[in-house]
Scaffold this motif. Structure first.
Motif, PDB file in Angstrom:
ATOM      1  N   THR A 300       6.953  20.507 -25.426  1.00  0.00           N
ATOM      2  CA  THR A 300       7.891  20.121 -26.481  1.00  0.00           C
ATOM      3  C   THR A 300       8.574  18.838 -26.057  1.00  0.00           C
ATOM      4  O   THR A 300       9.347  18.834 -25.096  1.00  0.00           O
ATOM      5  N   PRO A 301       8.298  17.719 -26.718  1.00  0.00           N
ATOM      6  CA  PRO A 301       8.844  16.439 -26.266  1.00  0.00           C
ATOM      7  C   PRO A 301      10.351  16.350 -26.402  1.00  0.00           C
ATOM      8  O   PRO A 301      10.958  16.974 -27.270  1.00  0.00           O
ATOM      9  N   TYR A 302      10.935  15.556 -25.515  1.00  0.00           N
ATOM     10  CA  TYR A 302      12.350  15.188 -25.516  1.00  0.00           C
ATOM     11  C   TYR A 302      13.304  16.325 -25.138  1.00  0.00           C
ATOM     12  O   TYR A 302      14.527  16.124 -25.172  1.00  0.00           O
ATOM     13  N   SER A 303      12.828  17.503 -24.772  1.00  0.00           N
ATOM     14  CA  SER A 303      13.691  18.677 -24.708  1.00  0.00           C
ATOM     15  C   SER A 303      13.879  19.290 -23.329  1.00  0.00           C
ATOM     16  O   SER A 303      14.771  20.128 -23.145  1.00  0.00           O
ATOM     17  N   THR A 304      13.056  18.941 -22.351  1.00  0.00           N
ATOM     18  CA  THR A 304      13.078  19.639 -21.061  1.00  0.00           C
ATOM     19  C   THR A 304      14.413  19.472 -20.336  1.00  0.00           C
ATOM     20  O   THR A 304      14.892  20.411 -19.682  1.00  0.00           O
ATOM     21  N   ILE A 305      15.019  18.319 -20.442  1.00  0.00           N
ATOM     22  CA  ILE A 305      16.310  18.112 -19.779  1.00  0.00           C
ATOM     23  C   ILE A 305      17.337  19.130 -20.261  1.00  0.00           C
ATOM     24  O   ILE A 305      18.035  19.766 -19.455  1.00  0.00           O
ATOM     25  N   HIS A 306      17.425  19.315 -21.557  1.00  0.00           N
ATOM     26  CA  HIS A 306      18.441  20.215 -22.100  1.00  0.00           C
ATOM     27  C   HIS A 306      18.052  21.683 -21.971  1.00  0.00           C
ATOM     28  O   HIS A 306      18.917  22.538 -21.779  1.00  0.00           O
ATOM     29  N   ARG A 307      16.768  21.950 -22.011  1.00  0.00           N
ATOM     30  CA  ARG A 307      16.326  23.347 -21.919  1.00  0.00           C
ATOM     31  C   ARG A 307      16.331  23.865 -20.486  1.00  0.00           C
ATOM     32  O   ARG A 307      16.627  25.043 -20.252  1.00  0.00           O
ATOM     33  N   PHE A 308      15.992  23.007 -19.520  1.00  0.00           N
ATOM     34  CA  PHE A 308      15.788  23.477 -18.147  1.00  0.00           C
ATOM     35  C   PHE A 308      16.664  22.769 -17.099  1.00  0.00           C
ATOM     36  O   PHE A 308      17.254  23.429 -16.246  1.00  0.00           O
ATOM     37  N   ILE A 309      16.717  21.444 -17.134  1.00  0.00           N
ATOM     38  CA  ILE A 309      17.374  20.700 -16.070  1.00  0.00           C
ATOM     39  C   ILE A 309      18.883  20.958 -16.053  1.00  0.00           C
ATOM     40  O   ILE A 309      19.463  21.284 -15.000  1.00  0.00           O
ATOM     41  N   LEU A 310      19.541  20.810 -17.204  1.00  0.00           N
ATOM     42  CA  LEU A 310      20.990  20.952 -17.232  1.00  0.00           C
ATOM     43  C   LEU A 310      21.457  22.348 -16.828  1.00  0.00           C
ATOM     44  O   LEU A 310      22.391  22.475 -16.016  1.00  0.00           O
ATOM     45  N   PRO A 311      20.846  23.414 -17.353  1.00  0.00           N
ATOM     46  CA  PRO A 311      21.281  24.745 -16.906  1.00  0.00           C
ATOM     47  C   PRO A 311      21.138  24.947 -15.405  1.00  0.00           C
ATOM     48  O   PRO A 311      22.013  25.549 -14.765  1.00  0.00           O
ATOM     49  N   GLU A 312      20.043  24.434 -14.802  1.00  0.00           N
ATOM     50  CA  GLU A 312      19.865  24.609 -13.369  1.00  0.00           C
ATOM     51  C   GLU A 312      20.856  23.773 -12.578  1.00  0.00           C
ATOM     52  O   GLU A 312      21.374  24.225 -11.551  1.00  0.00           O
ATOM     53  N   LEU A 313      21.134  22.565 -13.025  1.00  0.00           N
ATOM     54  CA  LEU A 313      22.114  21.737 -12.330  1.00  0.00           C
ATOM     55  C   LEU A 313      23.478  22.420 -12.293  1.00  0.00           C
ATOM     56  O   LEU A 313      24.186  22.380 -11.266  1.00  0.00           O
ATOM     57  N   LEU A 314      23.860  23.058 -13.386  1.00  0.00           N
ATOM     58  CA  LEU A 314      25.149  23.743 -13.437  1.00  0.00           C
ATOM     59  C   LEU A 314      25.212  24.889 -12.433  1.00  0.00           C
ATOM     60  O   LEU A 314      26.272  25.178 -11.867  1.00  0.00           O
ATOM     61  N   THR A 315      24.081  25.546 -12.182  1.00  0.00           N
ATOM     62  CA  THR A 315      24.063  26.630 -11.183  1.00  0.00           C
ATOM     63  C   THR A 315      24.064  26.096  -9.755  1.00  0.00           C
ATOM     64  O   THR A 315      24.334  26.839  -8.812  1.00  0.00           O
ATOM     65  N   LYS A 316      23.748  24.784  -9.585  1.00  0.00           N
ATOM     66  CA  LYS A 316      23.656  24.190  -8.250  1.00  0.00           C
ATOM     67  C   LYS A 316      24.897  23.375  -7.890  1.00  0.00           C
ATOM     68  O   LYS A 316      24.877  22.618  -6.924  1.00  0.00           O
ATOM     69  N   GLY A 317      25.955  23.501  -8.668  1.00  0.00           N
ATOM     70  CA  GLY A 317      27.196  22.834  -8.315  1.00  0.00           C
ATOM     71  C   GLY A 317      27.484  21.528  -9.014  1.00  0.00           C
ATOM     72  O   GLY A 317      28.515  20.900  -8.760  1.00  0.00           O
ATOM     73  N   VAL A 318      26.594  21.092  -9.875  1.00  0.00           N
ATOM     74  CA  VAL A 318      26.870  19.897 -10.685  1.00  0.00           C
ATOM     75  C   VAL A 318      27.810  20.304 -11.810  1.00  0.00           C
ATOM     76  O   VAL A 318      27.565  21.293 -12.510  1.00  0.00           O
ATOM     77  N   THR A 319      28.885  19.571 -11.987  1.00  0.00           N
ATOM     78  CA  THR A 319      29.890  19.941 -12.981  1.00  0.00           C
ATOM     79  C   THR A 319      29.533  19.389 -14.362  1.00  0.00           C
ATOM     80  O   THR A 319      28.712  18.471 -14.494  1.00  0.00           O
ATOM     81  N   GLN A 320      30.171  19.941 -15.373  1.00  0.00           N
ATOM     82  CA  GLN A 320      29.964  19.426 -16.726  1.00  0.00           C
ATOM     83  C   GLN A 320      30.410  17.968 -16.812  1.00  0.00           C
ATOM     84  O   GLN A 320      29.785  17.157 -17.505  1.00  0.00           O
ATOM     85  N   LYS A 321      31.467  17.624 -16.107  1.00  0.00           N
ATOM     86  CA  LYS A 321      31.925  16.233 -16.085  1.00  0.00           C
ATOM     87  C   LYS A 321      30.854  15.316 -15.515  1.00  0.00           C
ATOM     88  O   LYS A 321      30.636  14.201 -16.015  1.00  0.00           O
ATOM     89  N   GLU A 322      30.148  15.774 -14.488  1.00  0.00           N
ATOM     90  CA  GLU A 322      29.087  14.957 -13.894  1.00  0.00           C
ATOM     91  C   GLU A 322      27.884  14.848 -14.818  1.00  0.00           C
ATOM     92  O   GLU A 322      27.233  13.793 -14.888  1.00  0.00           O
ATOM     93  N   ILE A 323      27.576  15.905 -15.550  1.00  0.00           N
ATOM     94  CA  ILE A 323      26.499  15.837 -16.538  1.00  0.00           C
ATOM     95  C   ILE A 323      26.857  14.842 -17.637  1.00  0.00           C
ATOM     96  O   ILE A 323      26.021  14.040 -18.076  1.00  0.00           O
ATOM     97  N   ASP A 324      28.114  14.888 -18.086  1.00  0.00           N
ATOM     98  CA  ASP A 324      28.571  13.907 -19.071  1.00  0.00           C
ATOM     99  C   ASP A 324      28.457  12.486 -18.524  1.00  0.00           C
ATOM    100  O   ASP A 324      28.116  11.553 -19.259  1.00  0.00           O
ATOM    101  N   GLN A 325      28.730  12.331 -17.244  1.00  0.00           N
ATOM    102  CA  GLN A 325      28.593  11.019 -16.601  1.00  0.00           C
ATOM    103  C   GLN A 325      27.158  10.507 -16.716  1.00  0.00           C
ATOM    104  O   GLN A 325      26.911   9.359 -17.118  1.00  0.00           O
ATOM    105  N   ILE A 326      26.193  11.381 -16.388  1.00  0.00           N
ATOM    106  CA  ILE A 326      24.788  10.970 -16.367  1.00  0.00           C
ATOM    107  C   ILE A 326      24.264  10.664 -17.761  1.00  0.00           C
ATOM    108  O   ILE A 326      23.616   9.631 -17.987  1.00  0.00           O
ATOM    109  N   LEU A 327      24.534  11.560 -18.705  1.00  0.00           N
ATOM    110  CA  LEU A 327      23.872  11.493 -20.005  1.00  0.00           C
ATOM    111  C   LEU A 327      24.684  10.788 -21.090  1.00  0.00           C
ATOM    112  O   LEU A 327      24.127  10.416 -22.115  1.00  0.00           O
TER     113      LEU A 327
END
Length: 339
Positions: A300-327
């Protein structure tokens, strides 16, 4: 007049100028016009709609855009619902870039789409037109500046960044000329330069040329920096170059998670850009009736970041503020223009 009075007079004299500078609004140049940074949420900085790999001498844009719209639009609508407001469409000139199609996709999806100017010398220079060899860098730059001022190929659609492509190893003479043209264009327009890069040696030689030219490194993007090591990415990120990890897929997502965590550890998330490099290949030159999804590992194009990457980053200590920084914030910092 004493020294204190002189300082006060100078401050009052400069105050109007300072006020004008502080009020300059940041915007992105999209295929439908300028949008302010307030209108931008999550952004995918390296994606494609349609790409035609036949070569510069033969490529023909289809007059009927509807088959491509029918294929691509549902996927744009899916990511819009997930919070994506903005997409950088990185198909270069002479590889099927179709700004009329992009305009229609933007209007129908509600996603801000940004197109580019520039030339692509990777893949043994298959996608370079003849004038790339005969014109000097200043003439090439003038073409790209005209695109920014007047629109691409008479469409009125203006680019929001410069896209180049170079091969592996230190950049050669034609690649050097293109990069010099891009730097000149950037100086005249404010556009940032995204360079499809074969390997670390190529990225390093780009850095060296930019430094020699006193070019601001904050305007230079190392595209496909995933094709290097953590330490190599760290070195150039610390120099000020943008690190673009733009091949995220379902099959390689763990690699990207670990690369992001490394940059977080070294306090370099403010230099990171993230995307999939998804899109469709045109199988029939001059027609959109036969399109094939890139084999990038994403069903499914364009979707892997939101479906898989972001949820895993949040479990690994990346904060929502840092995700907002990146994206959200990094794309504005990288590609934002001043009125």
């Amino acid at each position: 007049m004493n020294k204190r009075q002189q300082q006060l007079w100078l401050f009052l004299f400069l105050l109007p100028c300072l006020g004008i500078a502080s009020c300059q609004a940041t915007y992105l140049q999209t295929v439908t016009g300028a949008v302010s940074k307030k209108e931008v949420n999550y952004t995918l900085i390296h994606e494609h709609a349609t790409t035609n790999f036949i070569g510069a001498s033969s490529v023909t844009l289809p007059p009927d855009k509807q088959p491509a719209i029918t294929t691509i639009l549902p996927h744009l609508q899916i990511v819009k619902a997930a919070g994506v407001t903005t997409l950088f469409e990185c198909t270069p000139s002479f590889i099927g870039k179709d700004v009329v199609l992009l305009q229609e996709l933007s209007k129908q999806s509600g996603i801000h789409i940004i197109t580019n100017t520039g030339l692509y010398a990777a893949v043994r220079q298959k996608y370079l037109p003849p004038y790339a060899y005969t014109e000097n860098y200043k003439a090439l730059a003038q073409r790209w500046i005209d695109d920014f001022k007047n629109g691409i190929d008479g469409t009125g659609v203006k680019p929001g960044f410069i896209k180049l492509g170079v091969n592996e190893g230190p950049i050669d003479s034609i690649e050097t000329k293109l990069l010099l043209a891009a730097m000149e264009t950037s100086k005249q327009t404010g556009l940032s330069i995204a360079v499809h890069t074969g390997d670390y040696q190529s990225a390093l030689s780009q850095y060296q040329l930019a430094s020699k030219q006193n070019f601001p490194l904050r305007k230079l993007i190392w595209v496909h920096a995933q094709n290097a090591t953590n330490e190599q990415r760290k070195l150039l990120a610390e120099k000020g170059i943008w690190i673009s990890l733009d091949g995220v897929s379902e099959t390689t997502r763990q690699y990207y998670v670990e690369a992001i965590l490394f940059l977080k550890q070294h306090k370099l998330l403010h230099r990171l850009l993230l995307s999939h490099d998804d899109g469709w290949a045109v199988l029939e030159n001059g027609s959109y009736h036969q399109l094939e999804l890139f084999g990038n590992g994403n069903k499914t194009p364009y979707s892997t970041i939101h479906r898989f990457i972001l949820p895993e980053l949040l479990t690994k200590g990346v904060t929502q503020k840092e995700i907002d920084q990146i994206l959200r914030h990094n794309p504005i910092s990288c590609f934002g223009l001043k009125r």
